[in-house]
Design a protein around this motif. Structure first.
Motif, PDB file in Angstrom:
ATOM      1  N   ARG A  39     -82.604 -13.600 -48.490  1.00 29.21           N
ATOM      2  CA  ARG A  39     -83.733 -14.151 -49.247  1.00 29.21           C
ATOM      3  C   ARG A  39     -85.057 -13.676 -48.666  1.00 29.21           C
ATOM      4  N   GLN A  40     -85.183 -13.669 -47.349  1.00 32.33           N
ATOM      5  CA  GLN A  40     -86.418 -13.186 -46.726  1.00 32.33           C
ATOM      6  C   GLN A  40     -86.671 -11.730 -47.061  1.00 32.33           C
ATOM      7  N   LEU A  41     -85.596 -10.936 -47.147  1.00 33.19           N
ATOM      8  CA  LEU A  41     -85.736  -9.529 -47.499  1.00 33.19           C
ATOM      9  C   LEU A  41     -86.320  -9.375 -48.900  1.00 33.19           C
ATOM     10  N   CYS A  42     -85.808 -10.150 -49.854  1.00 33.35           N
ATOM     11  CA  CYS A  42     -86.354 -10.106 -51.219  1.00 33.35           C
ATOM     12  C   CYS A  42     -87.820 -10.521 -51.226  1.00 33.35           C
ATOM     13  N   ASP A  43     -88.136 -11.609 -50.528  1.00 37.44           N
ATOM     14  CA  ASP A  43     -89.518 -12.089 -50.488  1.00 37.44           C
ATOM     15  C   ASP A  43     -90.442 -11.045 -49.869  1.00 37.44           C
ATOM     16  N   LEU A  44     -90.011 -10.441 -48.760  1.00 36.68           N
ATOM     17  CA  LEU A  44     -90.868  -9.459 -48.097  1.00 36.68           C
ATOM     18  C   LEU A  44     -91.123  -8.256 -48.992  1.00 36.68           C
ATOM     19  N   GLU A  45     -90.111  -7.768 -49.694  1.00 42.04           N
ATOM     20  CA  GLU A  45     -90.319  -6.601 -50.553  1.00 42.04           C
ATOM     21  C   GLU A  45     -91.397  -6.873 -51.598  1.00 42.04           C
ATOM     22  N   LEU A  46     -91.383  -8.082 -52.176  1.00 43.93           N
ATOM     23  CA  LEU A  46     -92.370  -8.401 -53.202  1.00 43.93           C
ATOM     24  C   LEU A  46     -93.738  -8.727 -52.606  1.00 43.93           C
ATOM     25  N   ILE A  47     -93.788  -9.153 -51.354  1.00 45.40           N
ATOM     26  CA  ILE A  47     -95.082  -9.275 -50.671  1.00 45.40           C
ATOM     27  C   ILE A  47     -95.670  -7.881 -50.457  1.00 45.40           C
ATOM     28  N   LEU A  48     -94.837  -6.969 -49.960  1.00 45.49           N
ATOM     29  CA  LEU A  48     -95.323  -5.632 -49.624  1.00 45.49           C
ATOM     30  C   LEU A  48     -95.742  -4.831 -50.839  1.00 45.49           C
ATOM     31  N   ASN A  49     -94.985  -4.929 -51.942  1.00 37.71           N
ATOM     32  CA  ASN A  49     -95.312  -4.075 -53.091  1.00 37.71           C
ATOM     33  C   ASN A  49     -96.303  -4.708 -54.061  1.00 37.71           C
ATOM     34  N   GLY A  50     -96.765  -5.916 -53.751  1.00 39.43           N
ATOM     35  CA  GLY A  50     -97.773  -6.558 -54.589  1.00 39.43           C
ATOM     36  C   GLY A  50     -97.211  -7.473 -55.653  1.00 39.43           C
ATOM     37  N   GLY A  51     -95.886  -7.570 -55.757  1.00 41.19           N
ATOM     38  CA  GLY A  51     -95.303  -8.461 -56.756  1.00 41.19           C
ATOM     39  C   GLY A  51     -95.661  -9.909 -56.521  1.00 41.19           C
ATOM     40  N   PHE A  52     -95.931 -10.284 -55.257  1.00 40.43           N
ATOM     41  CA  PHE A  52     -96.337 -11.653 -54.918  1.00 40.43           C
ATOM     42  C   PHE A  52     -97.843 -11.762 -54.703  1.00 40.43           C
ATOM     43  N   SER A  53     -98.608 -10.788 -55.182  1.00 39.53           N
ATOM     44  CA  SER A  53    -100.056 -10.863 -55.060  1.00 39.53           C
ATOM     45  C   SER A  53    -100.557 -12.207 -55.609  1.00 39.53           C
ATOM     46  N   PRO A  54    -101.439 -12.927 -54.923  1.00 38.37           N
ATOM     47  CA  PRO A  54    -102.322 -12.485 -53.830  1.00 38.37           C
ATOM     48  C   PRO A  54    -101.792 -12.688 -52.418  1.00 38.37           C
ATOM     49  N   LEU A  55    -100.508 -12.975 -52.239  1.00 38.99           N
ATOM     50  CA  LEU A  55     -99.987 -13.194 -50.893  1.00 38.99           C
ATOM     51  C   LEU A  55    -100.086 -11.909 -50.066  1.00 38.99           C
ATOM     52  N   GLN A  56    -100.491 -12.086 -48.810  1.00 33.95           N
ATOM     53  CA  GLN A  56    -100.564 -10.984 -47.855  1.00 33.95           C
ATOM     54  C   GLN A  56     -99.540 -11.145 -46.733  1.00 33.95           C
ATOM     55  N   ILE A 279     -96.615 -15.527 -62.997  1.00 25.51           N
ATOM     56  CA  ILE A 279     -97.553 -14.883 -62.071  1.00 25.51           C
ATOM     57  C   ILE A 279     -97.032 -13.509 -61.669  1.00 25.51           C
ATOM     58  N   ILE A 280     -95.749 -13.444 -61.368  1.00 25.54           N
ATOM     59  CA  ILE A 280     -95.142 -12.175 -60.964  1.00 25.54           C
ATOM     60  C   ILE A 280     -95.239 -11.159 -62.091  1.00 25.54           C
ATOM     61  N   ARG A 281     -94.967 -11.578 -63.338  1.00 24.50           N
ATOM     62  CA  ARG A 281     -95.030 -10.637 -64.477  1.00 24.50           C
ATOM     63  C   ARG A 281     -96.458 -10.169 -64.724  1.00 24.50           C
ATOM     64  N   LYS A 282     -97.439 -11.022 -64.487  1.00 22.81           N
ATOM     65  CA  LYS A 282     -98.821 -10.563 -64.593  1.00 22.81           C
ATOM     66  C   LYS A 282     -99.081  -9.465 -63.563  1.00 22.81           C
ATOM     67  N   ASN A 283     -98.552  -9.648 -62.348  1.00 16.38           N
ATOM     68  CA  ASN A 283     -98.721  -8.620 -61.318  1.00 16.38           C
ATOM     69  C   ASN A 283     -98.063  -7.309 -61.713  1.00 16.38           C
ATOM     70  N   PHE A 284     -96.991  -7.373 -62.472  1.00 17.22           N
ATOM     71  CA  PHE A 284     -96.323  -6.152 -62.937  1.00 17.22           C
ATOM     72  C   PHE A 284     -96.999  -5.561 -64.168  1.00 17.22           C
ATOM     73  N   GLY A 285     -98.058  -6.194 -64.649  1.00 13.68           N
ATOM     74  CA  GLY A 285     -98.827  -5.615 -65.740  1.00 13.68           C
ATOM     75  C   GLY A 285     -98.480  -6.093 -67.123  1.00 13.68           C
ATOM     76  N   ALA A 286     -97.584  -7.082 -67.234  1.00 17.94           N
ATOM     77  CA  ALA A 286     -97.250  -7.606 -68.564  1.00 17.94           C
ATOM     78  C   ALA A 286     -98.405  -8.451 -69.092  1.00 17.94           C
ATOM     79  N   THR A 287     -98.564  -8.440 -70.402  1.00 13.94           N
ATOM     80  CA  THR A 287     -99.590  -9.268 -71.040  1.00 13.94           C
ATOM     81  C   THR A 287     -99.004 -10.535 -71.660  1.00 13.94           C
ATOM     82  N   HIS A 288     -97.678 -10.549 -71.845  1.00 16.73           N
ATOM     83  CA  HIS A 288     -96.987 -11.688 -72.436  1.00 16.73           C
ATOM     84  C   HIS A 288     -95.688 -11.931 -71.664  1.00 16.73           C
ATOM     85  N   PHE A 289     -95.233 -13.170 -71.662  1.00 20.68           N
ATOM     86  CA  PHE A 289     -94.018 -13.510 -70.922  1.00 20.68           C
ATOM     87  C   PHE A 289     -93.203 -14.523 -71.716  1.00 20.68           C
TER      88      PHE A 289
END
Length: 574
Positions: A39-56, A279-289
């Motif tokens: 689970r931490q691996l999944c979370d870290l990948e999305l922190i690093l690639n911006g999927g969890f933006s604004p998390l740093q 929130i995640i889909r907005k980070n991926f550039g979607a306009t609708h969810f």
């Protein structure tokens, strides 16, 4: 609502400056390290690639408290699921970790350094309050609550992270895209309105119809973005699901849809999770969810009542729709109308109109039994993939695990059962006798409780692998301890069938049958810790069959085992 496919400003954490990257790589190799959980691996990948933006990074105590109690970060930004790095305090102490320390975070699959965390604080939390406030329950039938209680380490570490390497994937690389890569794809395709659809289950005709309707209503294209991280325990593996998604993509009009995978660790958190997904889909550039019925719901609680109402998730996402800056597309469940050969939202079907549907439970039954799955429900290409991954019982593997005292007759039963199953045909049959395993796999082990448990665990591993491959496995160790047998049952049952047979031949008869005189040596004290003499045998209370060779013939016992297998569909007509 957002009309731009760029979804606002997004910054990933990957280092483009090569000298700085080399410096971080070198530092990562010298720092104390933590190996991440899945689970931490999944979370870290999305922190690093911006999927969890604004998390740093992983939540500090202030961030954790704010998210859990208010669904917001301290900055006021909407964020509904706590993202934390949990580590056992004893391990932190061995690392010398204190606020200000830096730790390397390593990939559990290949031990590669992925990031360096600078610790802001180290803290503990009230897990009961997290369960209540985030998931609305303390019932461990909820997978996130169960994980919280049984898998989360005792201490949380918060702090920003610096990227060292991106996690390396070897499956479906071409459709594993970061948020920036997805945005660039939209730009290249000239997509300005994109409706995202999340799924953790195989897609069928109703899902295709639902997404096409959403695109038609919003004049948009479709991003199919299935979760390939952690989903609900028991879900179909992501390899099978992705093959299904790839098979269904040609069913969309040319140019309408794209497939891209999401390495998310779901919590099955219902309403809060639906907001998080938006929130995640907005980070991926979607306009609708698309938010459907019981979005991210885990099903029923321990009393058989659904954890969340069918449209609670839709209601909460709609509450934040302006702030989310992504348009919510709420959808009712679709049902099939055979008279007109079409799907309609269930709330739009007139009273008295005939409808058809196949539930998840019914689909699993049809896959298990080989019963037909109609084309109105799913595409033949999809059904073929699901049948390959879920063969009927008579093509699945199983293990028959015989346990009992030395010279109880379990070896004779095992050999006779092997003959009967070979005569039946249809699958390979493997025999794992206790003495054979001792010689071939466990020759270095003695007979302490720990060593006996290790020996039984090895048998369980081999049995599970054989079962997973579709074979019939017959194991016949003494296996005197209940806990070790239970672990084998759990391990094998994840791969196929498991049957525990207690060969309950009385000790007196076992001693009489012992031609090698081992019992006599144990009674005389020449052998220490011998099961049944000076070491305990814990008789199983949950055996599928209890047999005694002083009362029942070997052939009859084998016949009764065969009847169990036939009853459950493992043998019979093919």
């Amino acid at each position: 609502m957002a009309n731009s496919p760029h979804g606002g400003i997004l910054k990933d954490l990957y280092i483009r400056d090569e000298p700085l990257k080399a410096t971080l790589q070198a530092e990562a190799e010298t720092l104390p390290h933590v190996v991440l959980t899945e689970r931490q691996l999944c979370d870290l990948e999305l922190i690093l690639n911006g999927g969890f933006s604004p998390l740093q990074g992983f939540h500090t105590q202030a961030e954790y408290t704010s998210v859990v109690t208010t669904s917001r970060l301290p900055s006021g930004a909407l964020w509904t699921i706590p993202i934390y790095l949990d580590i056992n305090r004893a391990h932190l102490d061995t690392l010398g970790a204190v606020p200000g320390s830096r730790l390397t975070l390593r990939d559990p699959r290949d031990d590669q350094p992925l990031a360096i965390i600078t610790i802001s604080d180290i803290y503990t939390v009230d897990r009961t309050q997290e369960a209540l406030q985030v998931y609305g329950t303390t019932d461990e039938a909820h997978p996130a609550v169960h994980y919280l209680r049984h898998n989360t380490r005792d201490t949380l570490v918060g702090g920003d992270v610096q990227a060292v390497n991106a996690p390396q994937h070897y499956d479906y690389v071409a459709i594993r895209r970061s948020p920036n890569e997805v945005r660039q794809l939209f730009k290249k395709l000239n997509w300005t309105r994109v409706v995202a659809f999340q799924t953790r289950n195989p897609m069928h005709r109703a899902h295709r119809e639902l997404t096409v309707r959403a695109a038609r209503m919003r004049h948009a294209n479709v991003l199919i973005q299935p979760v390939v991280g952690l989903t609900k325990p028991g879900d179909i593996d992501h390899f099978t699901r992705v093959r299904v998604y790839q098979a269904i993509m040609p069913k969309y009009p040319n140019g309408m849809a794209q497939l891209s995978l999401l390495p998310l660790a779901m919590r099955m958190g219902g309403p809060r999770e639906a907001v998080w997904h938006a929130i995640i889909r907005k980070n991926f550039g979607a306009t609708h969810f698309i938010v459907g019925r019981d979005h991210a719901g885990p099903g029923s609680n321990s009393q058989g009542v659904d954890f969340y109402g069918p449209y609670e998730a839709q209601d909460l996402v709609l509450k934040y729709r302006d702030e989310l800056d992504i348009e919510v597309v709420p959808f009712q469940m679709l049902t099939y109308l055979p008279d007109t050969d079409e799907y309609q939202p269930i709330n739009e079907v007139a009273e008295g109109v005939k409808t058809l549907n196949i539930s998840g439970t019914e689909l699993r039954r049809r896959l298990k039994t080989g019963a037909p799955i109609p084309e109105w429900f799913s595409y033949p290409e999809v059904v073929r993939i699901l049948r390959e991954a879920n063969p009927p019982r008579d093509h699945q593997g199983f293990t028959v695990f015989l346990t009992g005292l030395h010279a109880s007759g379990k070896e004779s039963i095992a050999r006779a059962l092997q003959v009967a199953l070979n005569q039946e045909g249809g699958r390979s049959v493997s025999l794992l006798l206790g003495e054979t395993i001792r010689q071939e796999l466990s020759s270095e082990l003695g007979y302490t409780k720990r060593e006996r448990d290790i020996n039984v665990a090895r048998i369980g591993f081999v049995a599970a692998e054989l079962t997973r491959s579709g074979a019939a496995c017959i194991a016949a160790p003494i296996a005197p301890y209940n806990e070790a047998r239970q672990q084998v049952r759990k391990q094998v049952a994840r791969a196929g069938g498991f049957y525990l047979v207690h060969v309950a031949t009385p000790l007196e008869a076992c001693i009489k049958n012992d031609r090698a005189g081992v019992y006599a040596r144990a009674i005389a004290g020449d052998i220490k810790g011998f099961t049944g003499i000076d070491d305990v045998y814990e008789a199983p209370s949950n055996a599928d069959l209890v047999a005694d060779v002083t009362k029942t013939s070997i052939s009859q016992i084998v016949h009764e085992i065969i009847l169990l297998l036939e009853r459950d569909g493992y043998i019979g007509d093919r």
